[in-house]
Motif scaffolding. Structure first.
Motif, PDB file in Angstrom:
ATOM      1  N   ARG A  78       0.853  -1.209   0.000  1.00  0.00           N
ATOM      2  CA  ARG A  78       0.000   0.000   0.000  1.00  0.00           C
ATOM      3  C   ARG A  78       0.881   1.247   0.000  1.00  0.00           C
ATOM      4  NH1 ARG A  78      -3.308  -0.548   4.718  1.00  0.00           N
ATOM      5  NH2 ARG A  78      -4.314  -2.348   3.793  1.00  0.00           N
ATOM      6  N   PRO A  93      -3.424  12.721  12.137  1.00  0.00           N
ATOM      7  CA  PRO A  93      -4.301  13.778  11.634  1.00  0.00           C
ATOM      8  C   PRO A  93      -3.517  15.083  11.598  1.00  0.00           C
ATOM      9  CG  PRO A  93      -5.451  12.445  13.260  1.00  0.00           C
ATOM     10  CD  PRO A  93      -4.006  12.021  13.292  1.00  0.00           C
ATOM     11  N   ILE A  94      -3.715  15.842  10.557  1.00  0.00           N
ATOM     12  CA  ILE A  94      -2.852  16.990  10.293  1.00  0.00           C
ATOM     13  C   ILE A  94      -2.891  18.026  11.414  1.00  0.00           C
ATOM     14  CG2 ILE A  94      -4.537  18.277   8.953  1.00  0.00           C
ATOM     15  CD1 ILE A  94      -2.357  18.723   6.838  1.00  0.00           C
ATOM     16  N   ASP A 143      -0.527  14.862   3.876  1.00  0.00           N
ATOM     17  CA  ASP A 143      -1.303  13.749   4.417  1.00  0.00           C
ATOM     18  C   ASP A 143      -1.066  13.531   5.906  1.00  0.00           C
ATOM     19  OD1 ASP A 143      -2.335  12.848   1.851  1.00  0.00           O
ATOM     20  OD2 ASP A 143      -0.299  12.193   1.413  1.00  0.00           O
ATOM     21  N   GLY A 159      -4.194   9.855  17.516  1.00  0.00           N
ATOM     22  CA  GLY A 159      -5.260   9.482  16.568  1.00  0.00           C
ATOM     23  C   GLY A 159      -4.716   9.054  15.217  1.00  0.00           C
ATOM     24  N   THR A 165      -1.511   6.613  12.917  1.00  0.00           N
ATOM     25  CA  THR A 165      -1.142   5.224  12.636  1.00  0.00           C
ATOM     26  C   THR A 165       0.361   5.034  12.782  1.00  0.00           C
ATOM     27  OG1 THR A 165      -1.088   3.512  10.926  1.00  0.00           O
ATOM     28  CG2 THR A 165      -1.056   5.778  10.162  1.00  0.00           C
ATOM     29  N   THR A 224       2.178   3.388  10.869  1.00  0.00           N
ATOM     30  CA  THR A 224       2.837   3.436   9.561  1.00  0.00           C
ATOM     31  C   THR A 224       1.890   4.005   8.518  1.00  0.00           C
ATOM     32  OG1 THR A 224       3.865   2.202   7.761  1.00  0.00           O
ATOM     33  CG2 THR A 224       2.321   0.981   9.154  1.00  0.00           C
ATOM     34  N   GLY A 225       2.343   5.079   7.881  1.00  0.00           N
ATOM     35  CA  GLY A 225       1.529   5.705   6.841  1.00  0.00           C
ATOM     36  C   GLY A 225       1.712   5.048   5.494  1.00  0.00           C
ATOM     37  N   GLY A 227       4.338   0.065   5.824  1.00  0.00           N
ATOM     38  CA  GLY A 227       3.756  -1.240   6.111  1.00  0.00           C
ATOM     39  C   GLY A 227       4.224  -1.783   7.456  1.00  0.00           C
ATOM     40  N   ASP A 265      -8.611  18.987  10.296  1.00  0.00           N
ATOM     41  CA  ASP A 265      -8.314  17.713   9.626  1.00  0.00           C
ATOM     42  C   ASP A 265      -9.275  17.454   8.470  1.00  0.00           C
ATOM     43  OD1 ASP A 265      -6.220  17.061  11.401  1.00  0.00           O
ATOM     44  OD2 ASP A 265      -7.718  16.517  12.899  1.00  0.00           O
ATOM     45  N   SER A 296      -7.599   4.236  12.223  1.00  0.00           N
ATOM     46  CA  SER A 296      -7.441   5.537  12.867  1.00  0.00           C
ATOM     47  C   SER A 296      -7.991   6.612  11.927  1.00  0.00           C
ATOM     48  CB  SER A 296      -5.959   5.801  13.136  1.00  0.00           C
ATOM     49  OG  SER A 296      -5.309   6.140  11.920  1.00  0.00           O
ATOM     50  N   ARG A 297      -7.860   7.870  12.366  1.00  0.00           N
ATOM     51  CA  ARG A 297      -8.293   8.975  11.497  1.00  0.00           C
ATOM     52  C   ARG A 297      -7.198   9.432  10.544  1.00  0.00           C
ATOM     53  NH1 ARG A 297      -9.406  13.963  12.852  1.00  0.00           N
ATOM     54  NH2 ARG A 297      -8.530  13.924  14.952  1.00  0.00           N
ATOM     55  N   ALA A 298      -6.045   8.801  10.575  1.00  0.00           N
ATOM     56  CA  ALA A 298      -4.961   9.203   9.676  1.00  0.00           C
ATOM     57  C   ALA A 298      -5.431   9.124   8.224  1.00  0.00           C
ATOM     58  CB  ALA A 298      -3.739   8.316   9.882  1.00  0.00           C
ATOM     59  N   ARG A 299      -4.976  10.064   7.406  1.00  0.00           N
ATOM     60  CA  ARG A 299      -5.411  10.113   6.002  1.00  0.00           C
ATOM     61  C   ARG A 299      -4.957   8.901   5.220  1.00  0.00           C
ATOM     62  NH1 ARG A 299      -8.865  14.158   3.431  1.00  0.00           N
ATOM     63  NH2 ARG A 299      -9.767  14.789   5.400  1.00  0.00           N
ATOM     64  N   LYS A 300      -3.847   8.337   5.613  1.00  0.00           N
ATOM     65  CA  LYS A 300      -3.409   7.118   4.955  1.00  0.00           C
ATOM     66  C   LYS A 300      -2.711   6.238   5.976  1.00  0.00           C
ATOM     67  CE  LYS A 300       1.038   8.703   3.187  1.00  0.00           C
ATOM     68  NZ  LYS A 300       1.826   9.234   2.097  1.00  0.00           N
ATOM     69  N   SER A 301      -2.695   4.958   5.718  1.00  0.00           N
ATOM     70  CA  SER A 301      -2.095   4.011   6.651  1.00  0.00           C
ATOM     71  C   SER A 301      -1.739   2.747   5.895  1.00  0.00           C
ATOM     72  CB  SER A 301      -3.072   3.685   7.782  1.00  0.00           C
ATOM     73  OG  SER A 301      -2.555   2.642   8.584  1.00  0.00           O
ATOM     74  N   SER A 302      -0.641   2.116   6.297  1.00  0.00           N
ATOM     75  CA  SER A 302      -0.290   0.799   5.762  1.00  0.00           C
ATOM     76  C   SER A 302      -0.305  -0.237   6.868  1.00  0.00           C
ATOM     77  CB  SER A 302       1.095   0.843   5.116  1.00  0.00           C
ATOM     78  OG  SER A 302       1.085   1.634   3.956  1.00  0.00           O
ATOM     79  N   LYS A 318     -14.146  11.900   5.223  1.00  0.00           N
ATOM     80  CA  LYS A 318     -13.440  13.100   4.779  1.00  0.00           C
ATOM     81  C   LYS A 318     -14.451  14.197   4.458  1.00  0.00           C
ATOM     82  CE  LYS A 318      -9.782  10.552   2.370  1.00  0.00           C
ATOM     83  NZ  LYS A 318      -9.167  10.295   1.056  1.00  0.00           N
TER      84      LYS A 318
END
Lengths: 475, 475
Positions: free
Chosen positions: A158, A355-356, A385, A420, A422, A424-425, A428, B116, B191-197, B222
């Motif tokens: 991903r 989250p940003i 992101d 809030g 992760t 790993t963005g 992986g 966010d 989570s609320r992260a915009r992207k995650s692996s 979003k």
């Protein structure tokens, strides 16, 4: 599954010798067991120890992979898919031995549908190969994780990278996958339609499954039009907070940035030294805008105004290709520039995503943690992101330092999760982040394990990755 | 799963009476068994016959739903989640009886994170309620499937609509789901992260699973910034092919259209009659552009040039809100306008999606099929994605006509699949399209069934939907 249920009892033990013999007989030189090659196919870039497969098979067709999977299933032998080995969390290691399936010879571009803006490629095609092939079509494949990774590997992990804020990640850009499932069946997960509500989203289930649910042999991906005009530039900020506030406002205003990259003070010093530049050595944002001639100028000017609101700037931007290339070459070389900060060191590249609204706080706390830990570790982020990387430069022969680095990475993962985010963005889970998965997903991990167990009841697909060993044991 | 394994043998039969008694005792008036209410909670809009649940439970919390799921699991009683009942393929029918869980009272907006650009809502919040709530924030939730559906229902059916070409579908816009799983456990998928692996993509597995793998109780989605300026207009074309060629070039050029909707000649006649307009009664495209003041003007002008290349136009566009509202109100009323073409008729709204290069061919063949079938059926499409709808106007009391309509829909599904597309772009499979799933996914359906069996071993979650009854039986 059929294969599993038809298995004679006497074969229910790992018999890697039988598999190796069968592969050598059938494939000759396309099956290799020499140590150097096996080392090259094991993970050895960071503090994760290399764990070698028993042999490496150079696959040429999906049908061959089906046969190899059936053979390995019969003898309970692990299978580890291998693209170019650029993954960062031990994904290609073989903790239980087994057969590494090298996809590099499956590098045909099967179709380009220019009107539909998609293409189908074999899993071993790298992103640079694809873009080279596309050069006369007006189209390009935007996802750029830095390394010249294979598309199969990028889908499996991903992946994303600098362009994700505008063009999405592999999650959004894969239309369909051809996958050899753990029982040897070959499926296509979806049609080429841009959207579909027809059944469970097997595509997205397999994107990011890191080879633990099946082997991706080919994939259809979205392509995008090469923009008419591109502008880009670098903007210094007085603080991390100011830079992050500018990012938030940029995104909120809907400015369609193609790239918005953060580099901290130490990272900028590394860049200046390595690429012989003279940027300000404080927090900076690197930006790129794609659009029409007037559009990219308008976007750059708007960003300059946003930066000024947060005491950033001057934002020096250009539409001239040569200058832009220089700028982005410096950004792309950041990995090497960082390593050069400490000659002889190995770089552990780890990533988190929050989250940003918590990004500035997360980066500032992480910088303090780095200082207090006595580590050398620049920060570089795909901050549109909320995603950033820390390159921890380590002397691998110094066990105490390696322990300090591990402890730091652990705190970083937990910090991001507590905000809030992760652990790993885009890198992986692999082996390196398995310990953090349950903390992030709670009982969700048990359901991941239920899915793994249902699809791969023999546990032969890339074992020891993604899921913690004991997940789901209390079902 | 724990619940399943702990089940005493003597209870392994469907005992809906015991469930109804327990629910009535605990929840009083929040559990209803009156026929009118049960009818309202069964599907009855098209030729799919209504199949009533045994009772309707008005849920107020996720914890209550957990208890109800555990109770239903204990007594092997089906559970059918219900939003507002605007789904189109029999999703809320109860072919095996059971308990309809009405989510309408779970309509709290739990958080809005403006920085966010996301929010978390309970599953029963409708898209209009959400946008009304957001009206002072400068943000909006773009996905608009036409009906004022609940966000939970939209996630469950992987809904999209007019804005998807720019903003994506529910697949791209859901960040995370709270889900009561078939064993009664409540999980948060991400989570609320915009992207995650981090691990398997449970979010995307559940988006589009139509209540067959779990009940969505809340979701993070979003949000997007309300554009500074909007322009829009209508453009007639001499033929379906010309309109589709203009769409293809528009997308290829990367013109960031927010909406690009096709209406065929019959549809335009319906619109004119219903909304008292005087558009050309041939194939037309409705467009909307979002951006800066100068950007939306530039986009509209560029589209006008594209249209002219294919002998389309004049493209009459405007930035004036009143005129735009009138135009899009007409587009939104298209469903009612079409029904008014044949007073007393019921509209069967079906949808398919094909690669855009095949779109003209697919629409032209479908128009010919409609003529040859003697049906009245205008075509309206979200053509930027290759997705279009056919509204078949039927006299439900005429069995022969209903059969003709069914045969037409069958040919349409197969035509789309044969062109590399899908039998449903956004309506879902439900009951109505189950017969076409295997044709589209082949053995992939068997793996969907493996996942269903693993996560819902008792088969209590919305049975008789999505998967064909016999899928996976030959494992």
């Amino acid at each position: 599954m059929a294969t599993a249920q038809a298995m004679p009892m006497q074969r229910a033990v790992n018999d890697v010798k039988a598999v190796c013999e069968a592969l050598a007989t059938r494939f000759g030189e396309r099956f290799q067991t020499g140590r150097a090659l096996r080392e090259q196919h094991a993970h050895s870039t960071t503090y994760i120890a290399a764990e070698l497969p028993d042999g490496v098979f150079f696959a040429e067709t999906a049908e061959e992979i089906q046969d190899v999977v059936r053979l390995c299933a019969e003898h309970r032998v692990p299978i580890i898919p291998f693209g170019v080995g650029s993954s960062l969390e031990g994904h290609v290691n073989a903790p239980k031995g087994g057969i590494s399936i090298d996809m590099s010879r499956m590098n045909r571009i099967l179709e380009v549908n220019a009107e539909d803006m998609d293409c189908k490629v074999e899993a071993g095609v790298t992103r640079e190969e694809l873009n080279h092939y596309l050069r006369d079509t007006g189209l390009f494949f935007p996802i750029d994780p830095g390394a010249n990774a294979t598309l199969g590997g990028m889908a499996a992990t991903r992946a994303s990278g600098t362009n994700a804020v505008r063009y999405g990640t592999m999650r959004e850009n894969v239309l369909s996958l051809d996958v050899v499932m753990p029982n040897g069946e070959l499926i296509r997960t979806s049609s080429r339609a841009r959207k579909s509500s027809a059944g469970y989203d097997l595509t997205r289930l397999l994107v990011g499954s890191e080879g633990t649910l099946g082997i991706i042999t080919a994939l259809s991906v979205k392509l995008h039009g090469i923009p008419q005009a591109i502008s880009g530039g670098v903007c210094p900020f007085p603080s991390v907070e100011a830079a992050c506030q500018a990012v938030i406002l940029t995104i909120q205003m809907g400015l369609p940035v193609a790239r918005i990259e953060f580099i901290n003070a130490l990272g900028m010093r590394a860049l200046n030294q390595y690429s012989k530049l003279d940027y300000a050595e404080g927090p900076c944002l690197f930006l790129e805008f794609h659009g029409t001639d007037s559009g990219v100028a308008e976007q750059a000017e708007t960003f300059g105004e946003i930066a000024a609101e947060f005491a950033g700037g001057p934002f020096q931007w250009t539409k001239a290709e040569e200058e832009r290339q220089k700028l982005w070459k410096a950004r792309h070389d950041a990995h090497w520039a960082c390593i050069a900060l400490r000659p002889g060191a190995k770089a552990l590249s780890t990533d988190v995503c929050v989250p940003i609204s918590r990004l500035a706080e997360c980066i500032v706390e992480t910088e303090a943690d780095i200082r207090e830990s006595g580590l050398v570790a620049p920060i570089i982020g795909h901050v549109g992101d909320g995603n950033f990387h820390v390159q921890v430069l380590m002397d691998l022969s110094d066990a105490e330092e390696v322990e300090r680095a591990k402890a730091f990475v652990s705190r970083l993962n937990i910090r991001a999760q507590d905000m809030g985010g992760t652990c790993t963005g885009e890198h992986g889970i692999g082996q390196g982040k398995r310990a953090y998965l349950e903390r992030e997903h709670g009982r969700g991990v048990m359901f991941m394990q239920v899915i793994k167990q249902a699809l791969d009841p023999l546990g032969i697909m890339n074992p020891g990755k993604v899921l913690p060993d004991d997940a789901g044991q209390d079902r």
